[in-house]
Design a protein around this motif. Structure first.
Motif, PDB file in Angstrom:
ATOM      1  N   HIS A  31       0.880  -1.167   0.000  1.00  0.00           N
ATOM      2  CA  HIS A  31       0.000   0.000   0.000  1.00  0.00           C
ATOM      3  C   HIS A  31       0.918   1.217   0.000  1.00  0.00           C
ATOM      4  O   HIS A  31       1.502   1.564   1.024  1.00  0.00           O
ATOM      5  N   SER A  42      -2.292  10.489  -3.225  1.00  0.00           N
ATOM      6  CA  SER A  42      -2.987   9.321  -3.761  1.00  0.00           C
ATOM      7  C   SER A  42      -2.380   8.068  -3.153  1.00  0.00           C
ATOM      8  O   SER A  42      -1.297   8.100  -2.575  1.00  0.00           O
ATOM      9  N   SER A  43      -3.107   6.969  -3.275  1.00  0.00           N
ATOM     10  CA  SER A  43      -2.664   5.683  -2.742  1.00  0.00           C
ATOM     11  C   SER A  43      -2.699   4.652  -3.852  1.00  0.00           C
ATOM     12  O   SER A  43      -3.651   4.592  -4.625  1.00  0.00           O
ATOM     13  N   ARG A  58      -4.485  -0.852  -7.797  1.00  0.00           N
ATOM     14  CA  ARG A  58      -5.649   0.001  -7.548  1.00  0.00           C
ATOM     15  C   ARG A  58      -5.134   1.370  -7.127  1.00  0.00           C
ATOM     16  O   ARG A  58      -4.307   1.476  -6.218  1.00  0.00           O
ATOM     17  N   TYR A  60      -6.159   5.211  -5.773  1.00  0.00           N
ATOM     18  CA  TYR A  60      -7.188   5.984  -5.090  1.00  0.00           C
ATOM     19  C   TYR A  60      -6.661   7.370  -4.776  1.00  0.00           C
ATOM     20  O   TYR A  60      -5.455   7.561  -4.598  1.00  0.00           O
ATOM     21  N   GLY A  64      -6.020   8.551   3.010  1.00  0.00           N
ATOM     22  CA  GLY A  64      -6.899   7.988   4.026  1.00  0.00           C
ATOM     23  C   GLY A  64      -7.330   6.577   3.695  1.00  0.00           C
ATOM     24  O   GLY A  64      -6.944   5.994   2.673  1.00  0.00           O
ATOM     25  N   SER A  65      -8.164   6.028   4.563  1.00  0.00           N
ATOM     26  CA  SER A  65      -8.610   4.656   4.374  1.00  0.00           C
ATOM     27  C   SER A  65      -9.695   4.556   3.319  1.00  0.00           C
ATOM     28  O   SER A  65     -10.047   3.464   2.898  1.00  0.00           O
ATOM     29  N   SER A  66     -10.243   5.685   2.898  1.00  0.00           N
ATOM     30  CA  SER A  66     -11.222   5.663   1.810  1.00  0.00           C
ATOM     31  C   SER A  66     -10.890   6.791   0.855  1.00  0.00           C
ATOM     32  O   SER A  66     -10.343   7.818   1.239  1.00  0.00           O
ATOM     33  N   GLY A  67     -11.203   6.593  -0.374  1.00  0.00           N
ATOM     34  CA  GLY A  67     -10.942   7.610  -1.370  1.00  0.00           C
ATOM     35  C   GLY A  67     -11.599   7.211  -2.674  1.00  0.00           C
ATOM     36  O   GLY A  67     -11.953   6.057  -2.881  1.00  0.00           O
ATOM     37  N   MET A  68     -11.756   8.175  -3.542  1.00  0.00           N
ATOM     38  CA  MET A  68     -12.386   7.904  -4.832  1.00  0.00           C
ATOM     39  C   MET A  68     -11.383   7.188  -5.738  1.00  0.00           C
ATOM     40  O   MET A  68     -10.222   7.563  -5.807  1.00  0.00           O
ATOM     41  N   GLY A  69     -11.851   6.161  -6.393  1.00  0.00           N
ATOM     42  CA  GLY A  69     -10.985   5.417  -7.290  1.00  0.00           C
ATOM     43  C   GLY A  69     -10.577   6.241  -8.500  1.00  0.00           C
ATOM     44  O   GLY A  69     -11.329   7.090  -8.972  1.00  0.00           O
TER      45      GLY A  69
END
Length: 128
Positions: A31, A42-43, A58, A60, A64-69
């Protein structure tokens, strides 16, 4: 009415014959937290599909632990070989004895050398 009953029986038989796809199991290889020249975060997540042996990436927005793809093409990680453009991200081992850490280092090197984003650090997985 008999025709309708015949149709219902055939439908049930077809549903019983359906082959369920094999459940995909993924192992997260890395990650990576990235930033571009404007400090946009970005991740990038590397995953190994254990049932098929394929590597997937992937991308994102955010750290953070959530993000828009995002589309992987937004990474713009391509290299030119003889005037031909090809993906610079590795999708397979270069030798049978290459370790996971060596593979991850090749991914980081490809991002830093051929992408519009730069590697910041790797996020370690937290387990409870």
């Amino acid at each position: 009415m008999a025709l309708l009953d015949h149709y219902v029986v055939k439908t049930v038989k077809l549903k019983q014959l359906e082959i369920m796809p094999k459940e995909k199991t993924y192992q997260t290889l890395g990650h990576f937290l990235l930033e571009d020249y404007n400090d946009n975060k970005s991740s990038l997540i590397l995953r190994l599909n254990e049932s098929s042996g394929y590597i997937s990436y992937r991308l994102y927005r955010g750290h953070g632990s959530s993000g828009m793809g995002e589309s992987l093409s937004n990474l713009q990680c391509v290299r030119s070989i003889g005037g031909r453009r090809e993906d610079a991200l590795p999708y397979e081992k270069i030798s049978a004895n290459e370790t996971m850490d060596e593979f991850k280092q090749r991914v980081i090197k490809a991002i830093d050398k051929h992408s519009v984003r730069k590697f910041v650090r790797e996020r370690k997985t937290v387990k409870f």
